[in-house]
Design a protein around this motif. Structure first.
Motif, short mmCIF file in Angstrom:
data_model
loop_
_atom_site.label_atom_id
_atom_site.label_comp_id
_atom_site.label_asym_id
_atom_site.label_seq_id
_atom_site.Cartn_x
_atom_site.Cartn_y
_atom_site.Cartn_z
N SER A 106 50.92 103.82 -69.30
CA SER A 106 49.87 104.68 -68.77
C SER A 106 50.39 105.76 -67.85
N GLY A 107 51.65 105.65 -67.44
CA GLY A 107 52.23 106.66 -66.57
C GLY A 107 51.89 106.45 -65.11
N THR A 108 52.30 107.39 -64.29
CA THR A 108 52.07 107.27 -62.85
C THR A 108 52.07 108.67 -62.24
N SER A 109 51.72 108.72 -60.96
CA SER A 109 51.67 109.99 -60.23
C SER A 109 52.88 110.12 -59.31
N LEU A 110 53.26 111.36 -59.04
CA LEU A 110 54.34 111.65 -58.12
C LEU A 110 53.78 111.61 -56.70
N THR A 111 54.22 110.63 -55.92
CA THR A 111 53.68 110.43 -54.56
C THR A 111 54.58 110.99 -53.47
N ALA A 112 55.79 111.40 -53.81
CA ALA A 112 56.74 111.84 -52.79
C ALA A 112 56.35 113.16 -52.14
N LEU A 113 55.41 113.89 -52.73
CA LEU A 113 55.01 115.18 -52.18
C LEU A 113 53.72 115.11 -51.36
N ARG A 114 53.27 113.91 -51.07
CA ARG A 114 52.00 113.79 -50.35
C ARG A 114 52.04 114.38 -48.96
N GLY A 115 53.21 114.42 -48.34
CA GLY A 115 53.30 114.94 -46.98
C GLY A 115 53.29 116.45 -46.89
N LEU A 116 53.39 117.15 -48.00
CA LEU A 116 53.42 118.61 -48.00
C LEU A 116 52.04 119.18 -48.27
N SER A 117 51.77 120.32 -47.67
CA SER A 117 50.50 120.99 -47.95
C SER A 117 50.54 121.56 -49.37
N ARG A 118 49.38 121.80 -49.91
CA ARG A 118 49.29 122.30 -51.27
C ARG A 118 49.96 123.66 -51.41
N LEU A 119 49.78 124.53 -50.42
CA LEU A 119 50.36 125.87 -50.48
C LEU A 119 51.88 125.82 -50.48
N VAL A 120 52.45 125.01 -49.60
CA VAL A 120 53.91 124.90 -49.52
C VAL A 120 54.47 124.33 -50.82
N ARG A 121 53.78 123.33 -51.36
CA ARG A 121 54.24 122.71 -52.61
C ARG A 121 54.21 123.73 -53.75
N GLN A 122 53.12 124.47 -53.87
CA GLN A 122 53.00 125.44 -54.95
C GLN A 122 54.01 126.57 -54.82
N GLN A 123 54.20 127.08 -53.61
CA GLN A 123 55.15 128.17 -53.43
C GLN A 123 56.59 127.73 -53.69
#
Length: 362
Positions: free
Chosen positions: A148-165
């Protein structure tokens, strides 16, 4: 007594214009997060993944003559290695992207022991079987979510804008590195050797080229590039599953992109990727009609434009944007000083461009 001038040209006016336009595009692309919308960055990341994957398939099949329908194996490996390094190993996902690409390239070595035992169509089918085996294997590993797969949880501490940029800038850097790396490789002696192997492996080996070693290197580079695309894609997508990572559609779309644009040309995947992205964006809502449109376009190009759309354009303009061949320019013999200045001027002719067979670009 006569003298003849020789000169080897490796660039053209079109290539110099391309360099200027490429620099302008790079400036615009790197500054897009400051003036563009977030949706544009997401589109660029997805486009970059398709483009890098298609460039790697073109390197493997278009220049190396190794037609594979299983490159999704390394796409999926890159995605899952990134996930394992990030969620299980505690490594920053953005650092894990190049590490996952390197891991996919290393994994290509043992897999090549199986794939290289096959030739022609058997090689193509064998690579697909390898990808399916990897998909089934990963689907039975509970630590990465199983089937079924899984989600990437290591980026939870970053804001959405920082992650996208950050993801966007890494995607731009990967695209530039992919284009420059392949271009420089094809202009080198190793690039000429690879094309010689594609045209006639027996003749290439008789000229001292280590055919097996060169094929393995290209196979590893293509695997690492596909792994890079997979890791980048799932960092942006934040969720991964075996069916999404190892789906044969990745290779099918790459083949479509390369064949439409022009196989064996650096410009081919560029043209094909842009066309594929436009069709996917504006026609995907038509469902099965969209799939039929892709198929009909591929059939039409295969039947009437066998060199791809860029091959037709290149025939019109008579030049390549990314010239990899060496063009020998020969000036006609000029008279000696004994014949006088007028005779010397009369004996001079316009340069003639000759392209030696060993440097022909497909």
């Amino acid at each position: 007594m006569t003298t003849t001038d020789f000169n080897v040209q490796r660039s053209s006016p079109a290539s110099r214009i391309t360099l200027v336009l490429g620099a302008a595009w790079l400036v615009m692309a790197t500054t897009l997060p400051f003036w563009g919308e977030a949706s544009w960055m997401r589109e660029m990341v997805e486009f970059s993944c398709y483009f890098i994957f298609a460039m790697m398939w073109n390197l493997l099949a278009g220049y190396g003559g190794m037609v594979s329908v299983g490159q999704q194996a390394f796409f999926g490996l890159g995605g899952y290695l990134m996930l394992a390094l990030s969620d299980l190993g505690g490594i920053n996902p953005f650092v894990a992207i190049p590490l996952a690409a390197l891991g996919a390239g290393v994994m290509a070595v043992p897999l090549s022991w199986i794939a290289f035992r096959l030739q022609g169509g058997y090689f193509a089918i064998g690579t697909w079987v390898i990808a399916e085996v990897l998909r089934l294997t990963v689907a039975n590993i509970a630590a990465v979510g199983g089937g079924s797969g899984t989600s990437l949880t290591a980026l939870r501490g970053l804001s959405r804008l920082v992650r996208q940029q950050t993801t966007y800038w890494i995607a731009v850097a990967c695209v530039v590195a992919c284009i420059v790396g392949i271009y420089l490789f094809l202009r080198s002696k190793q690039g000429l050797a690879l094309q010689a192997i594609r045209d006639n492996p027996v003749a290439a080996e008789s000229q001292g080229i280590a055919v097996g070693r060169m094929k393995l290197r290209v196979y590893m580079v293509a695997a690492a590039g596909c792994g890079l695309a997979g890791a980048l894609y799932f960092v942006g997508n934040l969720r991964i599953s075996p069916d999404a990572a190892f789906g044969v559609n990745w290779t099918a779309f790459a083949i479509f992109i390369v064949v439409i644009g022009g196989i064996g040309r650096i410009e081919g995947p560029m043209v094909g990727a842009v066309l594929f992205w436009l069709m996917n964006k504006f026609l995907a809502d038509y469902g099965t009609w969209y799939q039929m449109g892709l198929g009909l376009l591929a059939i039409a190009v295969t039947l009437f434009f066998r060199q791809g759309l860029w091959g037709v354009v290149q025939g019109w303009i008579g030049s390549s944007l990314f010239p990899t061949q060496r063009v020998l320019v020969v000036s006609a013999p000029s008279a000696s000083a004994a014949r006088g200045p007028a005779a010397e001027r009369a004996g001079s002719a316009a340069p003639t461009a000759l392209s030696p067979p060993c440097a022909q670009n497909s």
